[in-house]
Design a protein around this motif. Sequence first.
Motif, PDB file in Angstrom:
ATOM      1  N   PRO A  90       0.838  -1.195   0.000  1.00 30.22           N
ATOM      2  CA  PRO A  90       0.000   0.000   0.000  1.00 30.22           C
ATOM      3  C   PRO A  90       0.872   1.244   0.000  1.00 30.22           C
ATOM      4  N   GLU A  95      -0.158  -0.266  11.510  1.00 31.90           N
ATOM      5  CA  GLU A  95      -1.284  -0.124  10.590  1.00 31.90           C
ATOM      6  C   GLU A  95      -0.833  -0.348   9.145  1.00 31.90           C
ATOM      7  N   ASP A 103      -1.822  -3.732   6.545  1.00 28.66           N
ATOM      8  CA  ASP A 103      -2.330  -3.706   5.175  1.00 28.66           C
ATOM      9  C   ASP A 103      -1.365  -4.349   4.183  1.00 28.66           C
ATOM     10  N   ARG A 131      -2.644  -7.797   4.468  1.00 29.06           N
ATOM     11  CA  ARG A 131      -3.902  -7.933   3.740  1.00 29.06           C
ATOM     12  C   ARG A 131      -3.682  -7.965   2.233  1.00 29.06           C
ATOM     13  N   SER A 132      -2.814  -7.096   1.754  1.00 27.01           N
ATOM     14  CA  SER A 132      -2.591  -7.001   0.310  1.00 27.01           C
ATOM     15  C   SER A 132      -1.943  -8.256  -0.258  1.00 27.01           C
ATOM     16  N   ALA A 150      -5.404  -8.176  10.592  1.00 30.63           N
ATOM     17  CA  ALA A 150      -5.304  -8.805   9.266  1.00 30.63           C
ATOM     18  C   ALA A 150      -5.162 -10.311   9.348  1.00 30.63           C
TER      19      ALA A 150
END
Length: 805
Positions: A392, A417, A421, A424-425, A451
């Motif tokens: 991200p 944070e 992500d 997650r990605s 996540a």
Amino acid sequence: MTRDISTTADTTWTTGPAVAEHLSRPELDGLQLWWRAANYLSVGQIYLMDNPLLREPLRPEHIKPRLLGHWGTTPGLTFVYAHLNRVIRERDLDMMYVIGPGHGGPGLVAAAWLEGTYSEVYPDVAQDYAGLRRLVTQFSFPGGIPSHVAPETPGSIHEGGELGYSLSHAFGAAFDNPDLVVACVVGDGEAETGPLATSWHSTTFLDPATDGAVLPILHLNGYKIANPAVLARIPENELMSMLRGYGYEPYLVSGAEPEPMHHLFAATLDRCLDEIHAVQRRARRDGLAPRPRWPMIVLRTPKGWTGPTVVDGLQVEGSWRSHQVPISDPRHNPEHLALLESWLRSYEPSALFDGNGAPVQRIRDHNPTGTRRMSDNPHANGGLLLRALRLPDFRDYAVSVDEPGVITAEATRVLGEYLRDVLRSNAEARNFRVFAPDENNSNRLNAVLEATPRAWVADTEPGDDALAPGGRVMEILSEHTCQGWLEGYLLTGRHGFFSCYEAFAHIVDSMVNQHAKWLKVSNRLSWRAPIASLNYLLTSHVWRQDHNGFSHQDPGFIDHVVNKKAELVRVYLPPDANTLLSVVDHCLRSRDYINVVVAGKQPEPQYLDMDAAVVHCTKGIGIWDWASTDQDGDPDVVLACAGDVPTMETLAAVDRLRQEFPDLRMRVVNVVDLMRLQDEREHPHGLSDADFDSLFTRDRPVIFAYHGYPSLIHRLTYRRHNHGNIHVRGYKEEGTTTTPFDMCVLNQIDRFNLAIDVIDRVPRLGPRAAYTREALRSELIEHREYVTTHGEDMPQVRDWVWSAR
């Protein structure tokens, strides 16, 4: 092909009729022939520099002048390799071979040559007589190859020069590789190390539904260099109980006669692979049942198996004397020369190699083909499989900074944070994991658990926090195991991030050494593709050990890493959250580095908005003009800082000096990339002399507040023109459980001592500075009285914000 073998629960097998007939005669002959060839080549590598096929009588000039290498463990390793080749062919397995006894280097080189991979990678070591001569000569020879299973060995991800890490590397390779089986030979000497003992617990984190499998093979050959191995001398029922307690189902294969041992090991190996397949099938079809009990093999063979039985009247085979070079002086001792020739001829080389020096067809037929060869498995050259992470935009996580030093934030909480992500990605690709020695939440990276849970396949109880099979946060209270898992994960083509308390990163000092050496050699091998960098976040650092004190105060991991080759190491000290985000994003994109990032987890002032942070991190070092007062001329003094707490104390000192001496010209230089301080001729990130002088001047005093040990700054800058004027304040081994500011005072890196240092080194301030100096000294005394009375820092310290305009 899957064999139907006995399902008895007895795991101490004997060579009964069913086992004795497990292999057909052609299979048995093929195994034996391949094993003999590998052993012959292994002995040849240790001893020979010519006459590799004994086409003439062995003479002293055929022997290397310096005999280096290890024989004792090698025949056991080649025995296992031969059997793994059989099951790879029969079952079409995707299999890697990791060996703890890196001393078995000649055996693994021999195997790669017999499989043809070695000649493909090194055409000058072809499968002919000239190539064979080169093969034996180069081993442990100047200009040749090392004696261990080094990066030069195709199929290897684990050198084994330092013992203890084979099993954690094997599990790291198996994570997120559902079709991979990693056969891992654990040496009985290696099994005595702390890291290996802990890594047995890795089954608690292996998910049979999404991960591959590890087949441990504990090789008991009885001896180390001169002492018996502990696990080889304890009663077998104790050994088996210990291994069952770790969660394995151990199968004992023991003997010395080759033919019965081939049948017994083959039957055991088939049984283990059937059980692995059954565990995975159940998990992938029905979901995870209670924690599975994985099979493993305990292989007991003589040390120096198939070697000389007696040398100079002393037992060799089956004793510690076979550990290295069993026949010590064949070049000068005729009896030794005759004994060596007899040993080599016992393998019947004329039956192993054709007239051109290539392996005979029956040996070639025993090899798997293509990338099914363990020496050509792509996972063992992980850069071939590496895919870039989907990252991200780190700018989206920026802390809003309108004015420098006014707001506070926890930098690592913000980073958490971003890492959440990243997880997650890349959830679908399953190529990124976060590793922490039970300190993920302590290091304020809690957001990653939004996540993915922590990996865990053991029992759970109500109230447990985020434990589940398939989790991608790896936590075990062992820095060694986390590091080993991560190295295995990276070396097989994936990405990772390791957060650790700063003081206890030292626990893996030696593992960092080995990884750095691996990278150094790999970078010089064109056939090894780059891998993702080894990324450390060191937090809970020296300056904020509120809960723990002196035992947790040590910033020396940086010094250790900086000793490695400049082409490999990068050290970053971002002063706030936005610079931390920029640095970590850069590290996750990098290849073949060891990146060390040091950042605190406590609330600290934030200085740069994201645009300024990106520029500053890209430069790695720079003048903070908003904090400096020398825009109208040369500075009277340069105040440099590296690290979040040193940066805050430097700015607090500048703030005070600006109030006391409005005409004092100060330049504030902040360092993010520590290696920028080094000469460009010494490090790729180093500054030129001209650039360094433009920042630090050639003749003005430099007061440098540094996160770690002051001596490192002097090491990095000793060649600079102004080195004699650089005065470094950092950690000097003074610490305790105390307030944050008191830690700075104890080590004289605080704002008051920094301001005094400026006064003492700028003569033009003259007598008018005496009163300010005295006031600063008084405030240090007041501080001491206050903290010992109230247990916290003075309000004017803890509530300080940057106010200079």
